[in-house]
Design a protein around this motif. Sequence first.
Motif, short mmCIF file in Angstrom:
data_model
loop_
_atom_site.label_atom_id
_atom_site.label_comp_id
_atom_site.label_asym_id
_atom_site.label_seq_id
_atom_site.Cartn_x
_atom_site.Cartn_y
_atom_site.Cartn_z
N ILE A 229 5.29 32.50 42.91
CA ILE A 229 3.82 32.06 43.73
C ILE A 229 2.86 31.30 43.22
CG2 ILE A 229 2.73 34.23 42.83
CD1 ILE A 229 1.71 35.04 45.60
N ASP A 230 2.91 30.95 41.95
CA ASP A 230 1.98 30.28 41.21
C ASP A 230 2.60 28.93 40.91
OD1 ASP A 230 -0.27 31.97 41.42
OD2 ASP A 230 0.34 32.86 39.69
N GLU A 231 3.84 28.64 41.22
CA GLU A 231 4.59 27.34 41.06
C GLU A 231 3.92 26.32 41.31
OE1 GLU A 231 8.54 25.02 42.13
OE2 GLU A 231 8.45 26.94 43.06
N LYS B 208 2.57 46.17 46.06
CA LYS B 208 2.95 45.02 46.72
C LYS B 208 4.20 44.53 46.00
CE LYS B 208 -1.29 43.70 48.55
NZ LYS B 208 -2.50 42.88 48.74
N PRO B 209 5.39 43.98 46.70
CA PRO B 209 6.34 43.28 45.99
C PRO B 209 5.79 42.05 45.26
CG PRO B 209 6.78 43.23 48.24
CD PRO B 209 5.59 44.01 48.03
N ARG B 210 6.61 41.99 44.08
CA ARG B 210 6.33 40.77 43.41
C ARG B 210 7.02 39.32 43.96
NH1 ARG B 210 6.35 42.17 37.03
NH2 ARG B 210 4.86 43.73 37.09
N ARG B 211 6.36 38.40 44.16
CA ARG B 211 6.87 37.26 44.65
C ARG B 211 7.23 36.26 43.73
NH1 ARG B 211 3.14 35.64 49.20
NH2 ARG B 211 4.12 33.65 48.62
N PRO B 212 8.30 36.03 43.17
CA PRO B 212 8.42 34.79 42.21
C PRO B 212 8.22 33.50 42.47
CG PRO B 212 10.57 36.47 42.25
CD PRO B 212 9.54 36.76 43.47
#
Length: 85
Positions: free
Chosen positions: A59-61, A53-57
């Motif tokens: 996501i845990d903001e 799965k591509p990383r999503r910068p």
Amino acid sequence: MTVHVSVEEAAAHLPDLVQQVLGGEEVVISVDGDDQAQVTLVSSLIDKQAPLKPRRPGIDEGQFVVPDNFNDPLPDEILRAFEGQ
């Protein structure tokens, strides 16, 4: 079949152990008589059919806030705990 070896034996015979794993054997490495690690095929851990799965910068903001004192010196009792290591 499971092959049990000590960490010393594993270090001395790693290429042979890898060949055994490639042949379907399970290799368990022990330290001081206690089983500590298992050598296994990477392909058994990763489903090569499923794409990563591509990383999503971000996501845990907002899940963690860096405290204002993050860069302050550590307390003396913590520093003393690490002296001499």
